[in-house]
Design an enzyme around this catalytic site. Structure first.
Site, PDB file in Angstrom:
ATOM      1  N   SER A   1       0.843  -1.204   0.000  1.00  0.00           N
ATOM      2  CA  SER A   1       0.000   0.000   0.000  1.00  0.00           C
ATOM      3  C   SER A   1       0.874   1.248   0.000  1.00  0.00           C
ATOM      4  O   SER A   1       2.087   1.179   0.214  1.00  0.00           O
ATOM      5  CB  SER A   1      -0.933   0.013   1.222  1.00  0.00           C
ATOM      6  OG  SER A   1      -0.180   0.093   2.422  1.00  0.00           O
TER       7      SER A   1
ATOM      8  N   LEU B   1       3.151   4.474  -0.360  1.00  0.00           N
ATOM      9  CA  LEU B   1       4.360   4.838  -1.093  1.00  0.00           C
ATOM     10  C   LEU B   1       5.087   3.611  -1.630  1.00  0.00           C
ATOM     11  O   LEU B   1       5.604   3.620  -2.741  1.00  0.00           O
ATOM     12  CB  LEU B   1       5.298   5.640  -0.176  1.00  0.00           C
ATOM     13  CG  LEU B   1       4.693   6.875   0.502  1.00  0.00           C
ATOM     14  CD1 LEU B   1       5.744   7.567   1.367  1.00  0.00           C
ATOM     15  CD2 LEU B   1       4.124   7.843  -0.526  1.00  0.00           C
TER      16      LEU B   1
ATOM     17  N   ASP C   1       5.112  -7.521   3.160  1.00  0.00           N
ATOM     18  CA  ASP C   1       4.070  -6.745   3.843  1.00  0.00           C
ATOM     19  C   ASP C   1       3.179  -7.684   4.645  1.00  0.00           C
ATOM     20  O   ASP C   1       3.011  -8.854   4.285  1.00  0.00           O
ATOM     21  CB  ASP C   1       3.238  -5.970   2.815  1.00  0.00           C
ATOM     22  CG  ASP C   1       2.548  -4.754   3.409  1.00  0.00           C
ATOM     23  OD1 ASP C   1       1.740  -4.937   4.350  1.00  0.00           O
ATOM     24  OD2 ASP C   1       2.794  -3.642   2.932  1.00  0.00           O
TER      25      ASP C   1
ATOM     26  N   ASP D   1       6.056  -9.953   8.638  1.00  0.00           N
ATOM     27  CA  ASP D   1       5.991  -9.079   9.804  1.00  0.00           C
ATOM     28  C   ASP D   1       7.372  -8.460   9.982  1.00  0.00           C
ATOM     29  O   ASP D   1       8.329  -9.141  10.367  1.00  0.00           O
ATOM     30  CB  ASP D   1       5.595  -9.890  11.036  1.00  0.00           C
ATOM     31  CG  ASP D   1       5.498  -9.037  12.303  1.00  0.00           C
ATOM     32  OD1 ASP D   1       5.800  -7.832  12.230  1.00  0.00           O
ATOM     33  OD2 ASP D   1       5.125  -9.598  13.360  1.00  0.00           O
TER      34      ASP D   1
ATOM     35  N   SER E   1      11.263  11.191   7.299  1.00  0.00           N
ATOM     36  CA  SER E   1      10.043  11.997   7.272  1.00  0.00           C
ATOM     37  C   SER E   1      10.381  13.445   7.566  1.00  0.00           C
ATOM     38  O   SER E   1      11.387  13.734   8.237  1.00  0.00           O
ATOM     39  CB  SER E   1       9.053  11.483   8.329  1.00  0.00           C
ATOM     40  OG  SER E   1       7.976  12.385   8.517  1.00  0.00           O
TER      41      SER E   1
ATOM     42  N   TYR F   1       7.372   8.862  16.718  1.00  0.00           N
ATOM     43  CA  TYR F   1       7.517   8.845  15.261  1.00  0.00           C
ATOM     44  C   TYR F   1       8.718   9.685  14.837  1.00  0.00           C
ATOM     45  O   TYR F   1       9.529   9.255  14.002  1.00  0.00           O
ATOM     46  CB  TYR F   1       6.242   9.373  14.614  1.00  0.00           C
ATOM     47  CG  TYR F   1       6.220   9.275  13.112  1.00  0.00           C
ATOM     48  CD1 TYR F   1       6.124   8.040  12.487  1.00  0.00           C
ATOM     49  CD2 TYR F   1       6.280  10.412  12.313  1.00  0.00           C
ATOM     50  CE1 TYR F   1       6.101   7.940  11.099  1.00  0.00           C
ATOM     51  CE2 TYR F   1       6.256  10.327  10.926  1.00  0.00           C
ATOM     52  CZ  TYR F   1       6.161   9.096  10.335  1.00  0.00           C
ATOM     53  OH  TYR F   1       6.148   9.001   8.962  1.00  0.00           O
TER      54      TYR F   1
ATOM     55  N   LYS G   1      12.078   8.352  12.855  1.00  0.00           N
ATOM     56  CA  LYS G   1      12.445   8.890  11.547  1.00  0.00           C
ATOM     57  C   LYS G   1      13.715   9.738  11.619  1.00  0.00           C
ATOM     58  O   LYS G   1      14.477   9.827  10.650  1.00  0.00           O
ATOM     59  CB  LYS G   1      11.279   9.706  10.977  1.00  0.00           C
ATOM     60  CG  LYS G   1      10.040   8.862  10.668  1.00  0.00           C
ATOM     61  CD  LYS G   1      10.352   7.747   9.694  1.00  0.00           C
ATOM     62  CE  LYS G   1       9.116   6.963   9.288  1.00  0.00           C
ATOM     63  NZ  LYS G   1       9.422   5.900   8.303  1.00  0.00           N
TER      64      LYS G   1
ATOM     65  N   PHE H   1       1.890  13.093   2.455  1.00  0.00           N
ATOM     66  CA  PHE H   1       1.533  12.386   1.233  1.00  0.00           C
ATOM     67  C   PHE H   1       0.189  11.702   1.442  1.00  0.00           C
ATOM     68  O   PHE H   1      -0.147  11.294   2.556  1.00  0.00           O
ATOM     69  CB  PHE H   1       2.599  11.344   0.875  1.00  0.00           C
ATOM     70  CG  PHE H   1       3.702  11.871   0.004  1.00  0.00           C
ATOM     71  CD1 PHE H   1       3.899  11.381  -1.275  1.00  0.00           C
ATOM     72  CD2 PHE H   1       4.539  12.881   0.457  1.00  0.00           C
ATOM     73  CE1 PHE H   1       4.906  11.876  -2.084  1.00  0.00           C
ATOM     74  CE2 PHE H   1       5.547  13.380  -0.340  1.00  0.00           C
ATOM     75  CZ  PHE H   1       5.729  12.879  -1.626  1.00  0.00           C
TER      76      PHE H   1
ATOM     77  N   THR I   1      -1.713   8.853   1.724  1.00  0.00           N
ATOM     78  CA  THR I   1      -1.543   7.424   1.945  1.00  0.00           C
ATOM     79  C   THR I   1      -2.609   6.930   2.911  1.00  0.00           C
ATOM     80  O   THR I   1      -3.385   7.715   3.469  1.00  0.00           O
ATOM     81  CB  THR I   1      -0.159   7.112   2.539  1.00  0.00           C
ATOM     82  OG1 THR I   1      -0.083   7.686   3.858  1.00  0.00           O
ATOM     83  CG2 THR I   1       0.962   7.665   1.673  1.00  0.00           C
TER      84      THR I   1
END
Length: 263
Positions: free
Chosen positions: A15, A17, A36, A60, A155, A168, A172, A201, A203
């Site tokens: 899914s 990007l 995935d 996983d 990111s 997060y 990143k 983006f 997504t």
């Protein structure tokens, strides 16, 4: 580096990007393995692209044995097809918002912080460490004797993290910080390392944003006045693969967008 006739592994490729990149590289003649956990989406992509140059491995990324099985299957397939392992895109990730201290003055459960780091950071490192030993066995190709390319996903949050996104941003930011050291480590093998730092983006993950958050983020748009599209990301991946001078750098893919401190 040439794309056609080489195998590329993409984590999180069912899914968003990763999926757009899988489709783009496949369209340019690559063999693609998608790793995935989303079985239904992965099988749908397999049906779309066909069995000749595509494989889906239910994986996983937080589990080393699961990664090992997918890498093993991908490498064996590449040997059967007599194609070299061209590269890996580590695109699997997540980003749930959580304050370290909530409105009730309670600390966030450490398990929430750990999970984001485990998927976004540890999963990226685990995939890379298991793929590179196979990549170093490649016969060097091209005038620069290149053996492959590794692309990680950072990111814009690594630069301008919002309140509630500490985990997060930490994951990143670590990807950003690893890029040059890994490029320096793998350079002796003829393997390049790059990272892409997207902003907002469209997504599956960003689709969860409410309207208020979307409006606040949109205030930071410069040009173009829109969120990024997965196809924009896939195009940059392809350019990184093909341009041998791109190495050891993090490219911000954001249209000059700067994220506000609060959603």
């Amino acid at each position: 580096m040439q794309i056609r006739g080489r195998l590329f592994l993409i984590s999180g490729g069912a899914s968003g990007l990763g999926r757009a990149t899988a489709q783009d590289l496949h369209a340019h003649g690559a063999f693609v393995s998608v790793l995935d956990l989303q079985r239904e989406a992965g099988m749908e992509l397999a049906s779309q692209l066909g069995p000749e140059r595509f494989r889906f491995y239910e994986t996983d990324i937080t589990n080393s044995d699961s990664i090992a099985a997918a890498v093993k299957g991908s490498v064996e397939w590449a040997k059967e097809q007599q194609v070299p392992l061209g590269g890996v895109l580590a695109a699997a990730g997540t980003g749930n918002a959580a304050l370290i201290i909530n409105k009730k003055n309670e600390p966030v459960p450490l398990s929430e912080f750990d999970y984001i780091l485990k998927l976004n950071l540890r999963g990226t490192v685990d995939l890379i460490r298991q793929v590179v030993p196979h990549m170093t066995n490649n016969a060097p190709f091209g005038p620069d004797s290149e053996r492959g390319v590794i692309i990680m996903v950072s990111s814009s949050t690594a630069f301008e993290g919002q309140m509630g996104h500490s985990a997060y941003a930490a994951s990143k930011g670590a990807i950003l910080s690893m890029t040059l050291p890994l490029a320096r480590e793998f350079g002796r093998f003829g393997i390049r390392v790059m990272s892409i730092a997207p902003a907002w983006f469209e997504t599956k993950m960003t689709a969860r944003l409410n309207e208020s958050a979307r409006k606040n983020l949109a205030k930071g748009f410069e040009f173009p006045k829109r969120p990024g599209k997965p196809e924009d990301f896939a195009l940059l991946v392809r350019q990184i693969v093909e341009n041998g001078m791109l190495n050891g750098e993090v490219i911000r893919l954001d249209g000059a967008t700067r994220i506000p401190s609060k959603m």
